[in-house]
Every structure is written in structure tokens, then in C-alpha cells.
Design an enzyme around this catalytic site. Structure first.
Site, PDB file in Angstrom:
ATOM      1  N   ASP A 108      29.263  52.606  52.509  1.00 27.04           N
ATOM      2  CA  ASP A 108      28.093  52.217  51.710  1.00 27.04           C
ATOM      3  C   ASP A 108      26.837  52.612  52.484  1.00 27.04           C
ATOM      4  O   ASP A 108      26.427  53.755  52.458  1.00 27.04           O
ATOM      5  CB  ASP A 108      28.193  50.714  51.419  1.00 27.04           C
ATOM      6  CG  ASP A 108      27.080  50.210  50.522  1.00 27.04           C
ATOM      7  OD1 ASP A 108      26.491  51.010  49.790  1.00 27.04           O
ATOM      8  OD2 ASP A 108      26.789  49.006  50.544  1.00 27.04           O
ATOM      9  N   LYS A 136      30.338  55.643  48.498  1.00 25.22           N
ATOM     10  CA  LYS A 136      29.278  55.426  47.506  1.00 25.22           C
ATOM     11  C   LYS A 136      28.233  56.517  47.577  1.00 25.22           C
ATOM     12  O   LYS A 136      27.835  56.940  48.663  1.00 25.22           O
ATOM     13  CB  LYS A 136      28.580  54.084  47.786  1.00 25.22           C
ATOM     14  CG  LYS A 136      29.105  52.955  46.971  1.00 25.22           C
ATOM     15  CD  LYS A 136      28.178  51.755  47.048  1.00 25.22           C
ATOM     16  CE  LYS A 136      28.977  50.509  46.723  1.00 25.22           C
ATOM     17  NZ  LYS A 136      28.187  49.287  46.833  1.00 25.22           N
ATOM     18  N   GLY A 153      38.745  44.215  54.129  1.00 24.42           N
ATOM     19  CA  GLY A 153      38.592  45.079  52.956  1.00 24.42           C
ATOM     20  C   GLY A 153      39.619  46.181  52.822  1.00 24.42           C
ATOM     21  O   GLY A 153      40.008  46.540  51.719  1.00 24.42           O
ATOM     22  N   ASP A 186      37.426  50.280  53.721  1.00 23.54           N
ATOM     23  CA  ASP A 186      37.511  50.275  52.270  1.00 23.54           C
ATOM     24  C   ASP A 186      36.447  51.152  51.629  1.00 23.54           C
ATOM     25  O   ASP A 186      36.724  51.889  50.698  1.00 23.54           O
ATOM     26  CB  ASP A 186      37.436  48.822  51.728  1.00 23.54           C
ATOM     27  CG  ASP A 186      36.257  48.035  52.282  1.00 23.54           C
ATOM     28  OD1 ASP A 186      35.475  48.583  53.090  1.00 23.54           O
ATOM     29  OD2 ASP A 186      36.108  46.855  51.922  1.00 23.54           O
ATOM     30  N   ARG A 231      39.818  40.212  45.848  1.00 26.10           N
ATOM     31  CA  ARG A 231      40.495  41.202  46.704  1.00 26.10           C
ATOM     32  C   ARG A 231      41.863  41.576  46.148  1.00 26.10           C
ATOM     33  O   ARG A 231      42.347  42.678  46.375  1.00 26.10           O
ATOM     34  CB  ARG A 231      40.687  40.651  48.125  1.00 26.10           C
ATOM     35  CG  ARG A 231      39.407  40.516  48.936  1.00 26.10           C
ATOM     36  CD  ARG A 231      39.749  40.305  50.407  1.00 26.10           C
ATOM     37  NE  ARG A 231      38.645  39.777  51.200  1.00 26.10           N
ATOM     38  CZ  ARG A 231      37.684  40.519  51.745  1.00 26.10           C
ATOM     39  NH1 ARG A 231      37.674  41.818  51.587  1.00 26.10           N
ATOM     40  NH2 ARG A 231      36.730  39.952  52.459  1.00 26.10           N
ATOM     41  N   ASP A 242      35.853  42.605  48.092  1.00 29.21           N
ATOM     42  CA  ASP A 242      35.547  41.254  47.630  1.00 29.21           C
ATOM     43  C   ASP A 242      34.102  41.090  47.199  1.00 29.21           C
ATOM     44  O   ASP A 242      33.227  41.874  47.566  1.00 29.21           O
ATOM     45  CB  ASP A 242      35.805  40.239  48.754  1.00 29.21           C
ATOM     46  CG  ASP A 242      34.731  40.316  49.836  1.00 29.21           C
ATOM     47  OD1 ASP A 242      34.518  41.413  50.386  1.00 29.21           O
ATOM     48  OD2 ASP A 242      34.073  39.286  50.112  1.00 29.21           O
ATOM     49  N   PHE A 259      28.099  47.929  42.712  1.00 29.66           N
ATOM     50  CA  PHE A 259      28.888  47.025  43.555  1.00 29.66           C
ATOM     51  C   PHE A 259      30.257  46.862  42.901  1.00 29.66           C
ATOM     52  O   PHE A 259      30.355  46.536  41.723  1.00 29.66           O
ATOM     53  CB  PHE A 259      28.182  45.667  43.691  1.00 29.66           C
ATOM     54  CG  PHE A 259      28.865  44.766  44.676  1.00 29.66           C
ATOM     55  CD1 PHE A 259      28.636  44.899  46.034  1.00 29.66           C
ATOM     56  CD2 PHE A 259      29.766  43.802  44.242  1.00 29.66           C
ATOM     57  CE1 PHE A 259      29.290  44.092  46.940  1.00 29.66           C
ATOM     58  CE2 PHE A 259      30.428  42.990  45.148  1.00 29.66           C
ATOM     59  CZ  PHE A 259      30.181  43.134  46.507  1.00 29.66           C
ATOM     60  N   VAL A 260      31.316  47.120  43.677  1.00 28.09           N
ATOM     61  CA  VAL A 260      32.674  47.090  43.115  1.00 28.09           C
ATOM     62  C   VAL A 260      33.545  46.059  43.838  1.00 28.09           C
ATOM     63  O   VAL A 260      33.270  45.701  44.993  1.00 28.09           O
ATOM     64  CB  VAL A 260      33.344  48.484  43.185  1.00 28.09           C
ATOM     65  CG1 VAL A 260      32.638  49.474  42.259  1.00 28.09           C
ATOM     66  CG2 VAL A 260      33.373  49.019  44.618  1.00 28.09           C
TER      67      VAL A 260
HETATM   68  P1  IMP Z   1      28.316  49.515  55.040  1.00 30.16           P
HETATM   69  O1  IMP Z   1      28.269  48.988  56.443  1.00 30.16           O
HETATM   70  O2  IMP Z   1      27.049  49.216  54.284  1.00 30.16           O
HETATM   71  O3  IMP Z   1      28.730  50.966  54.919  1.00 30.16           O
HETATM   72  O4  IMP Z   1      29.355  48.664  54.250  1.00 30.16           O
HETATM   73  C1  IMP Z   1      30.627  48.572  54.612  1.00 30.16           C
HETATM   74  C2  IMP Z   1      31.237  47.258  54.216  1.00 30.16           C
HETATM   75  O5  IMP Z   1      30.448  46.568  53.240  1.00 30.16           O
HETATM   76  C3  IMP Z   1      32.539  47.529  53.563  1.00 30.16           C
HETATM   77  O6  IMP Z   1      33.583  47.562  54.510  1.00 30.16           O
HETATM   78  C4  IMP Z   1      32.666  46.394  52.589  1.00 30.16           C
HETATM   79  O7  IMP Z   1      33.261  45.274  53.199  1.00 30.16           O
HETATM   80  C5  IMP Z   1      31.261  46.049  52.218  1.00 30.16           C
HETATM   81  N1  IMP Z   1      30.861  46.688  50.938  1.00 30.16           N
HETATM   82  C6  IMP Z   1      30.047  47.738  50.743  1.00 30.16           C
HETATM   83  N2  IMP Z   1      29.932  48.045  49.437  1.00 30.16           N
HETATM   84  C7  IMP Z   1      30.711  47.158  48.792  1.00 30.16           C
HETATM   85  C8  IMP Z   1      31.015  46.952  47.394  1.00 30.16           C
HETATM   86  O8  IMP Z   1      30.584  47.663  46.476  1.00 30.16           O
HETATM   87  N3  IMP Z   1      31.867  45.917  47.134  1.00 30.16           N
HETATM   88  C9  IMP Z   1      32.406  45.113  48.086  1.00 30.16           C
HETATM   89  N4  IMP Z   1      32.142  45.273  49.388  1.00 30.16           N
HETATM   90  C10 IMP Z   1      31.299  46.285  49.739  1.00 30.16           C
HETATM   91 MG    MG Z   2      33.412  42.502  52.175  1.00 33.73          MG
END
Ligand code: IMP
Ligand code: MG
Length: 182
Positions: free
Chosen positions: A104, A134, A45, A101, A168, A162, A155-156
Site C-alpha cells: 500500500d 495497490k 495479513g 498481503d 480475515r 482485515d 480498502f479491501v
Molecule cells: P503499507 O505499509 O501501507 O504498505 O501497508 C501494509 C499493511 O497495511 C498491509 O500488510 C496490511 O496489513 C495493511 N493494509 C494496507 N492496505 C490494506 C487494505 O486495503 N486492507 C486491509 N489492510 C491493508
Molecule cells: Mg491489517
């Protein structure tokens, strides 16, 4: 604009302008801290983000990549982070900047930082830098030290992010049409 895109959230120009400023923040910080810097890029990402950001940072640094996966194809974080078993980097005495990237749920960065702190020779410091943060509750107690943009809870995709390994290579960050998310 790509046919599956509903709206562009961050244009190519907006991203590049912010990355210039973010690179300056990072350069100022690490010049002040001194010592040796390693940038740890979380794949896939943050590949495009890191490539553009790091080219604007003029101080010496080493580059390391780590493949992590938390989504496994959907639009909700699975909560599990997979590390390659043979991954044995040497970060002893170095300042480590983890690039991701998007922040979340926080599970990915939390798991990565925890793992890095448990290394037999851990880095001198660990800081995190994300392109996007986010606006939503985190599942883990973590925030990013450096942030490109604060965004809403949509979701972006694009600029490295991706949906099921697609989009991507879009040069902007965008929200998909509902019908594109099966
Ligand atoms: P987390 O572990 O939930 O903080 O998410 C981190 C990973 O989830 C990021 O490195 C992304 O690969 C993926 N991710 C989270 N939100 C998005 C989104 O809105 N679009 C695409 N990938 C996301
Ligand atoms: Mg991903």
C-alpha cells in the site's frame, strides 16, 4: 456473500489460479538462483496467502514468521512498524523471500527490508512477494519483486486482510460497504 461486503474483487477461484502461476514463477526463480530459501511470512495479513502459495512451491524452504503491525485498527497506515525486541532470526547465507498481503504505502515492506539488511549476518538476497499491489503513490521507495494482483486504491478485506481484525477468514478479496467502515 457476507452482509458487509459491497463487491467481490477477487474470487476464491481467481486467487487460486493466480497463486499456481505465482508459485511457478517463484520456483523457477529460486531453482535458477540455487542456495537455501527462507520464506518470511508477515503476520497476520499474509497467513492465508502464504499457506496456499507455499504449498504450491516444491523446492525445500524454511519458514519464518514475523508479526508486524502498521494500521493499529483504522484504514490508513500509521507509518510505524513494530518489531518484537527479542526477534533474532538467523538468515546468514540464505535467500530470503518476504511475503506480505498487500503493498500500500510501502512503509511496512520498506521498514522490514531495511531491518533485515541491518542484521549482523544479513541474508544473501532479499526479495518481496505480495498478494496485492495497490495502484497509489508510495510513501517509501519500494516495489514488490513478485505480485499476485494489481488492484485499485480501494480498502479491501478478506483472504487474510482485515478491517479492525475482522473479515480475515473470507475466502475472497472484497470491498466493504461504506456503512461497515465506521
Ligand atoms: P503499507 O505499509 O501501507 O504498505 O501497508 C501494509 C499493511 O497495511 C498491509 O500488510 C496490511 O496489513 C495493511 N493494509 C494496507 N492496505 C490494506 C487494505 O486495503 N486492507 C486491509 N489492510 C491493508
Ligand atoms: Mg491489517
Amino acid at each position: 456473500m457476507h452482509k458487509d461486503v459491497e463487491r467481490i474483487l477477487l474470487s476464491e477461484r481467481t486467487i487460486q489460479q493466480r497463486l499456481d502461476a505465482l508459485a511457478q514463477e517463484l520456483t523457477d526463480h529460486y531453482r535458477c538462483v540455487g542456495g537455501e530459501l527462507t520464506a518470511l511470512v508477515l503476520l497476520h495479513g499474509s497467513l492465508l496467502f502464504a499457506a496456499d502459495l507455499l504449498r504450491c512451491i516444491p523446492i525445500p524452504l524454511q519458514l519464518e514468521c514475523l508479526r508486524v503491525s502498521s494500521y493499529h485498527g483504522g484504514t490508513e497506515s500509521s507509518g510505524s512498524v513494530l518489531f518484537p525486541p527479542s526477534w533474532t532470526p538467523s538468515f546468514a547465507e540464505r535467500h530470503l523471500l518476504v511475503l506480505d498481503d498487500i503493498l500500500d504505502t510501502g512503509r511496512t515492506l520498506h521498514a522490514v527490508c531495511a531491518q533485515l539488511q541491518q542484521l549482523s549476518a544479513p541474508p544473501r538476497t532479499i526479495k518481496t512477494c505480495v498478494l496485492l499491489r495497490k495502484n497509489r503513490p508510495r510513501s517509501k521507495p519500494i516495489d514488490a519483486d513478485f505480485v499476485g494482483f494489481d488492484i485499485g486504491d480501494a480498502f479491501v478485506v478478506g483472504y487474510g486482510l482485515d478491517y479492525r481484525e475482522r473479515y480475515r477468514n473470507l475466502p475472497y478479496v472484497a470491498v466493504l460497504k461504506p456503512e461497515a467502515i465506521a
